[in-house]
Design a protein around this motif. Structure first.
Motif, PDB file in Angstrom:
ATOM      1  N   THR A  20       0.807  -1.223   0.000  1.00 31.12           N
ATOM      2  CA  THR A  20       0.000   0.000   0.000  1.00 31.12           C
ATOM      3  C   THR A  20       0.842   1.277   0.000  1.00 31.12           C
ATOM      4  O   THR A  20       0.301   2.380   0.036  1.00 31.12           O
ATOM      5  CB  THR A  20      -0.944   0.017   1.227  1.00 31.12           C
ATOM      6  N   SER A  21       2.176   1.121  -0.038  1.00 29.72           N
ATOM      7  CA  SER A  21       3.038   2.312   0.011  1.00 29.72           C
ATOM      8  C   SER A  21       4.440   1.959  -0.480  1.00 29.72           C
ATOM      9  O   SER A  21       4.836   0.786  -0.492  1.00 29.72           O
ATOM     10  CB  SER A  21       3.114   2.829   1.454  1.00 29.72           C
ATOM     11  N   ILE A  23       8.042   0.981  -1.483  1.00 27.20           N
ATOM     12  CA  ILE A  23       8.674  -0.087  -2.275  1.00 27.20           C
ATOM     13  C   ILE A  23       7.672  -1.192  -2.613  1.00 27.20           C
ATOM     14  O   ILE A  23       7.651  -1.702  -3.745  1.00 27.20           O
ATOM     15  CB  ILE A  23       9.881  -0.647  -1.492  1.00 27.20           C
ATOM     16  N   LEU A  43      -1.480  -1.766   5.405  1.00 28.56           N
ATOM     17  CA  LEU A  43      -2.334  -0.867   6.179  1.00 28.56           C
ATOM     18  C   LEU A  43      -2.720   0.315   5.280  1.00 28.56           C
ATOM     19  O   LEU A  43      -1.985   0.667   4.364  1.00 28.56           O
ATOM     20  CB  LEU A  43      -1.587  -0.386   7.423  1.00 28.56           C
ATOM     21  N   VAL A  63      -0.021  -7.784   8.955  1.00 28.98           N
ATOM     22  CA  VAL A  63       0.735  -9.038   8.768  1.00 28.98           C
ATOM     23  C   VAL A  63       1.027  -9.768  10.072  1.00 28.98           C
ATOM     24  O   VAL A  63       1.488 -10.909  10.047  1.00 28.98           O
ATOM     25  CB  VAL A  63       2.061  -8.803   7.997  1.00 28.98           C
ATOM     26  N   TYR A 147      15.404  -2.891  13.882  1.00 32.43           N
ATOM     27  CA  TYR A 147      15.383  -2.877  12.413  1.00 32.43           C
ATOM     28  C   TYR A 147      16.636  -3.567  11.879  1.00 32.43           C
ATOM     29  O   TYR A 147      16.554  -4.419  10.984  1.00 32.43           O
ATOM     30  CB  TYR A 147      15.322  -1.419  11.951  1.00 32.43           C
ATOM     31  N   ILE A 180      16.056   4.910  -0.262  1.00 30.56           N
ATOM     32  CA  ILE A 180      15.009   5.040  -1.281  1.00 30.56           C
ATOM     33  C   ILE A 180      13.971   6.064  -0.813  1.00 30.56           C
ATOM     34  O   ILE A 180      13.580   6.074   0.360  1.00 30.56           O
ATOM     35  CB  ILE A 180      14.304   3.667  -1.505  1.00 30.56           C
ATOM     36  N   THR A 182      10.833   7.077   0.065  1.00 27.50           N
ATOM     37  CA  THR A 182       9.506   6.554   0.432  1.00 27.50           C
ATOM     38  C   THR A 182       9.112   7.238   1.747  1.00 27.50           C
ATOM     39  O   THR A 182       9.962   7.874   2.393  1.00 27.50           O
ATOM     40  CB  THR A 182       9.532   5.025   0.695  1.00 27.50           C
TER      41      THR A 182
HETATM   42  N1  LIG Z   1      12.855   3.289   2.038  1.00 27.23           N
HETATM   43  C1  LIG Z   1      14.082   2.827   2.214  1.00 27.23           C
HETATM   44  O1  LIG Z   1      15.064   3.577   2.112  1.00 27.23           O
HETATM   45  C2  LIG Z   1      14.294   1.368   2.499  1.00 27.23           C
HETATM   46  C3  LIG Z   1      15.594   0.885   2.454  1.00 27.23           C
HETATM   47  C4  LIG Z   1      15.831  -0.456   2.711  1.00 27.23           C
HETATM   48  C5  LIG Z   1      14.793  -1.304   3.008  1.00 27.23           C
HETATM   49  N2  LIG Z   1      13.529  -0.825   3.053  1.00 27.23           N
HETATM   50  C6  LIG Z   1      12.468  -1.787   3.368  1.00 27.23           C
HETATM   51  O2  LIG Z   1      11.501  -1.786   2.354  1.00 27.23           O
HETATM   52  C7  LIG Z   1      10.266  -2.205   2.903  1.00 27.23           C
HETATM   53  C8  LIG Z   1       9.209  -1.193   2.539  1.00 27.23           C
HETATM   54  O3  LIG Z   1       9.550   0.055   3.114  1.00 27.23           O
HETATM   55  P1  LIG Z   1       9.131   1.444   2.445  1.00 27.23           P
HETATM   56  O4  LIG Z   1      10.300   2.319   2.445  1.00 27.23           O
HETATM   57  O5  LIG Z   1       8.409   1.180   1.185  1.00 27.23           O
HETATM   58  O6  LIG Z   1       8.146   1.991   3.580  1.00 27.23           O
HETATM   59  P2  LIG Z   1       6.685   2.599   3.517  1.00 27.23           P
HETATM   60  O7  LIG Z   1       6.474   3.217   4.832  1.00 27.23           O
HETATM   61  O8  LIG Z   1       6.483   3.425   2.291  1.00 27.23           O
HETATM   62  O9  LIG Z   1       5.746   1.300   3.370  1.00 27.23           O
HETATM   63  C9  LIG Z   1       5.646   0.375   4.400  1.00 27.23           C
HETATM   64  C10 LIG Z   1       4.517  -0.565   4.083  1.00 27.23           C
HETATM   65  O10 LIG Z   1       4.449  -1.556   5.112  1.00 27.23           O
HETATM   66  C11 LIG Z   1       3.095  -1.663   5.528  1.00 27.23           C
HETATM   67  N3  LIG Z   1       3.031  -2.121   6.908  1.00 27.23           N
HETATM   68  C12 LIG Z   1       3.673  -1.660   8.002  1.00 27.23           C
HETATM   69  N4  LIG Z   1       3.310  -2.360   9.091  1.00 27.23           N
HETATM   70  C13 LIG Z   1       2.411  -3.290   8.667  1.00 27.23           C
HETATM   71  C14 LIG Z   1       1.661  -4.313   9.291  1.00 27.23           C
HETATM   72  N5  LIG Z   1       1.739  -4.541  10.622  1.00 27.23           N
HETATM   73  N6  LIG Z   1       0.861  -5.087   8.528  1.00 27.23           N
HETATM   74  C15 LIG Z   1       0.757  -4.876   7.202  1.00 27.23           C
HETATM   75  N7  LIG Z   1       1.440  -3.928   6.555  1.00 27.23           N
HETATM   76  C16 LIG Z   1       2.245  -3.133   7.282  1.00 27.23           C
HETATM   77  C17 LIG Z   1       2.507  -0.274   5.332  1.00 27.23           C
HETATM   78  O11 LIG Z   1       1.095  -0.329   5.274  1.00 27.23           O
HETATM   79  C18 LIG Z   1       3.140   0.091   4.008  1.00 27.23           C
HETATM   80  O12 LIG Z   1       2.418  -0.481   2.943  1.00 27.23           O
HETATM   81  C19 LIG Z   1      10.480  -2.364   4.414  1.00 27.23           C
HETATM   82  O13 LIG Z   1      10.745  -3.709   4.716  1.00 27.23           O
HETATM   83  C20 LIG Z   1      11.716  -1.520   4.651  1.00 27.23           C
HETATM   84  O14 LIG Z   1      12.417  -1.972   5.772  1.00 27.23           O
HETATM   85  C21 LIG Z   1      13.241   0.492   2.811  1.00 27.23           C
END
Ligand SMILES: NC(=O)c1ccc[n+]([C@@H]2O[C@H](COP(=O)([O-])OP(=O)(O)OC[C@H]3O[C@@H](n4cnc5c(N)ncnc54)[C@H](O)[C@@H]3O)[C@@H](O)[C@H]2O)c1
Length: 242
Positions: A20-21, A23, A43, A63, A147, A180, A182
């Motif tokens: 929903t958001s 990556i 969410l 989840v 994390y 990234i 986001t």
């Molecule tokens: N953005 C970055 O720089 C970056 C870098 C490395 C890894 N990541 C990883 O990429 C993944 C996505 O992160 P993002 O940056 O897109 O973040 P984001 O905040 O844009 O998206 C997070 C997503 O996780 C969902 N979520 C969170 N808790 C939840 C739950 N209990 N049940 C269901 N869904 C839940 C949210 O609804 C959302 O869709 C994560 O695992 C994050 O650790 C992000």
């Protein structure tokens, strides 16, 4: 701009958590544009900013809700691609037990749980699991202890499942995104952003769709001999120690 042929995933089904958001959403959209039927869960499903013309099946699912996860997986009659991307960080709070445990539950426990539930479907299709690691899988993080612990765990889980599930014909790989753009990365202050950019050879943050493209490659038949790999997609962040 995608390098893949249209219809690459025609007839395939993908499940993306965190769809929903950020990556997860970008990955869901990439797979859908390439012809997959995509179930995207997370969410705030009703507020998901899906791009015009992209068809996603959005579902509101936490989840860590085991019953909801079981119902979700039972509703699928086929699964080729699983991307458990749901996640968040609570920063400094992760030094306390309750937030530590909450982050671990989503970022590691729930990843294994949904993978376990999906294993029979992935085995039936000869499918692929792609996990999301992080730069925090390589480095520690004093302000993100849970994390970092979770992401280190994701790397080892990926390698371990690659071995355990190979006899089922399931490939298991991980993408390790750098920084990234986001909502998750929006919490960084200006000084942190400057430090990151100063040691990133490509001198910019990545886009979520640049992670989705690599996930599409790992899910595709072009990656048929890749399993247990962790692929950094980080603009070169890992290339230097200082
Ligand atoms: N953005 C970055 O720089 C970056 C870098 C490395 C890894 N990541 C990883 O990429 C993944 C996505 O992160 P993002 O940056 O897109 O973040 P984001 O905040 O844009 O998206 C997070 C997503 O996780 C969902 N979520 C969170 N808790 C939840 C739950 N209990 N049940 C269901 N869904 C839940 C949210 O609804 C959302 O869709 C994560 O695992 C994050 O650790 C992000």
């Amino acid at each position: 701009m995608s390098a893949f042929v249209p219809g690459l995933f025609e007839g395939r089904v993908a499940l993306v958590t965190g769809g929903t958001s950020g990556i997860g959403l970008a990955t869901a959209e990439t797979l859908a544009r390439l012809g997959a039927r995509v179930v995207a869960v997370g969410l705030g499903a009703d507020r998901t900013p899906v791009s015009p013309g992209v068809d996603l099946e959005l579902r509101e699912i936490d989840v860590t809700d085991d019953e909801a996860l079981r119902g979700l997986v039972a509703s699928l009659d086929r699964l080729d691609i699983l991307v458990p991307a749901a996640g968040f960080s609570l920063g400094d709070q992760e030094l306390e037990w309750e937030p530590f445990n909450r982050v671990l539950s989503v970022q590691l426990g729930a990843v294994y749980r949904i993978a376990e539930l999906c294993r029979p479907l992935l085995a039936a299709s000869g499918g692929s699991l792609i996990t999301i690691a992080s730069m925090f899988a390589y480095f520690g993080g004093g302000t993100r202890v849970a994390y970092s612990a979770a992401k280190g765990g994701i790397v080892q889980l990926t390698k371990s499942l690659a071995e355990a599930w190979a006899p089922d014909g399931i490939r298991v790989n991980s993408v390790a995104p750098g920084w990234i753009e986001t909502p998750l990365a929006e919490g960084l202050d200006a000084a942190a952003k400057e430090r990151i950019l100063s040691r990133t050879p490509l001198a910019r943050f990545g886009r979520a769709d640049e992670i989705g493209e690599v996930i599409a490659f790992l899910a595709s038949d072009s990656a048929s001999y890749i399993t247990g790999a962790v692929l950094p997609v980080d603009g070169g962040y890992l290339t230097t120690a200082i």
